[in-house]
Design a protein around this motif. Structure first.
Motif, PDB file in Angstrom:
ATOM      1  N   THR A   1       0.848  -1.187   0.000  1.00  0.00           N
ATOM      2  CA  THR A   1       0.000   0.000   0.000  1.00  0.00           C
ATOM      3  C   THR A   1       0.884   1.238   0.000  1.00  0.00           C
ATOM      4  N   GLU A   2       0.619   2.155  -0.914  1.00  0.00           N
ATOM      5  CA  GLU A   2       1.462   3.330  -1.109  1.00  0.00           C
ATOM      6  C   GLU A   2       0.651   4.603  -0.883  1.00  0.00           C
ATOM      7  N   GLN A   3       1.216   5.540  -0.147  1.00  0.00           N
ATOM      8  CA  GLN A   3       0.617   6.857   0.044  1.00  0.00           C
ATOM      9  C   GLN A   3       1.092   7.779  -1.076  1.00  0.00           C
ATOM     10  N   ASN A   4       0.155   8.344  -1.821  1.00  0.00           N
ATOM     11  CA  ASN A   4       0.484   9.250  -2.915  1.00  0.00           C
ATOM     12  C   ASN A   4       0.139  10.685  -2.525  1.00  0.00           C
ATOM     13  N   ASP A   5       1.053  11.607  -2.799  1.00  0.00           N
ATOM     14  CA  ASP A   5       0.793  13.017  -2.532  1.00  0.00           C
ATOM     15  C   ASP A   5      -0.131  13.594  -3.594  1.00  0.00           C
TER      16      ASP A   5
ATOM     17  N   SER B   1      -3.209   0.547  -3.521  1.00  0.00           N
ATOM     18  CA  SER B   1      -2.723  -0.782  -3.157  1.00  0.00           C
ATOM     19  C   SER B   1      -2.243  -1.487  -4.417  1.00  0.00           C
TER      20      SER B   1
ATOM     21  N   GLN C   1      -8.438   4.182  -4.114  1.00  0.00           N
ATOM     22  CA  GLN C   1      -9.616   4.571  -3.362  1.00  0.00           C
ATOM     23  C   GLN C   1     -10.478   3.332  -3.128  1.00  0.00           C
TER      24      GLN C   1
ATOM     25  N   PRO D   1      -4.009  13.944  -1.021  1.00  0.00           N
ATOM     26  CA  PRO D   1      -3.312  12.651  -0.923  1.00  0.00           C
ATOM     27  C   PRO D   1      -4.290  11.489  -1.024  1.00  0.00           C
TER      28      PRO D   1
ATOM     29  N   MET E   1      -4.515   6.826  -1.291  1.00  0.00           N
ATOM     30  CA  MET E   1      -3.841   5.548  -1.115  1.00  0.00           C
ATOM     31  C   MET E   1      -4.037   4.671  -2.347  1.00  0.00           C
TER      32      MET E   1
END
Length: 291
Positions: free
Chosen positions: A35-39, A81, A57, A77, A79
């Protein structure tokens, strides 16, 4: 001349606060979900080889198989996956730009763009086949011959060229044709169904379903399927299957593991028609690639 080897992975620290670039080959020892957090801002991924699945989403998982391009634009921001496969290393380039840089430097209003595409300010994302121009830019980024500061300058220039090319194509969609303008009217469910149709075609490339059968499988009538597919992916269902078969043949021949006749069979062509179609698409005869 042999192409320069591609490093496993690399990252260019932002020359300014407006651009970040990374790329190379990503390998996994085993299947893995991350899981990656994107700005907020722009994220562009050009996938030259390999495949993965991702969900953004609350949308369902979407399959992406190279050569392909993924674009996301968001005012906040979010998320993502990812599901990576150990058997499918990724050969990729990724470009990121924050929202401020898009607004101030490019006069690109993400909110307006998202409302035009989605009807709301929710993140806009797009997946489509990477054409020959985008693939060439990706290969140039991965095979940069320079070193040091000149390398960073070269990569930044090529990354901006890649981003501009993708955004230019995107901006042309509404005005390109009545069929492509229909992309603005597709519901989230229909968009999901179109992505599912694309995934099914890739899974059944050797014996793809007809339009009516494909429409039944994903819950779309033939008209919505054909017009929506062209609007979202930039080509007809037939052209997509043809191009993907030729890409498969190219990979087979480049690996040196088959004859031209075997590659033609995999692409669904007779020998004579295959050679013409192959050279038209790649600029080289299949026998020349195999040498």
């Amino acid at each position: 001349m042999m192409p320069a080897p591609v490093p496993e992975q690399w990252h260019v620290p932002a020359m300014t606060a407006s651009l970040s670039i990374s790329g190379g080959i990503l390998r996994m020892d085993q299947d893995q979900a991350i899981t990656e957090q994107n700005d907020a801002g722009l994220k562009l991924v050009l996938l030259l080889g390999g495949e993965l699945r991702y969900s953004m989403q609350k949308h369902r998982q979407i399959g992406l198989k190279g050569p392909a391009v993924h674009l996301s634009l968001s005012r906040s921001p979010f998320m993502v996956s990812h599901a990576f496969h150990a058997a499918s290393p990724l050969r990729y380039v990724a470009v990121r730009m924050p929202e401020e840089a898009l607004q101030e430097g490019l006069d690109l209003d993400i909110g307006r763009h998202a409302r035009q595409r989605n009807g709301t300010d929710t993140p806009f994302f797009l997946d489509r086949q990477a054409n020959r121009i985008l693939q060439a830019l990706g290969r140039q980024l991965l095979a940069c011959p320079l070193r040091g500061n000149l390398r960073d300058l070269y990569l930044a220039g090529k990354a901006l060229e890649l981003t501009a090319t993708v955004l230019a194509g995107l901006e042309l969609i509404p005005a390109a044709s009545p069929a492509q303008a229909d992309a603005l009217m597709l519901s989230p469910r229909q968009l999901d169904a179109l992505h599912e149709a694309r995934a099914r075609l890739l899974e059944q490339l050797s014996d793809p379903p007809g339009l009516a059968a494909l429409g039944r499988q994903v819950g779309l009538n033939v008209t919505t399927l054909t017009r929506g597919f062209r609007a979202v992916f930039g080509c007809s269902v037939y052209q997509f299957v043809r191009d993907q078969r030729l890409e498969l043949a190219y990979r087979m021949l480049a690996a040196g593991r088959c004859t031209v006749a075997q590659a033609a069979f995999a692409a669904g062509y007779s020998d004579s028609h295959f050679s013409k179609a192959f050279q038209k698409r790649f600029g080289i005869a299949p026998r020349g690639l195999r040498r």
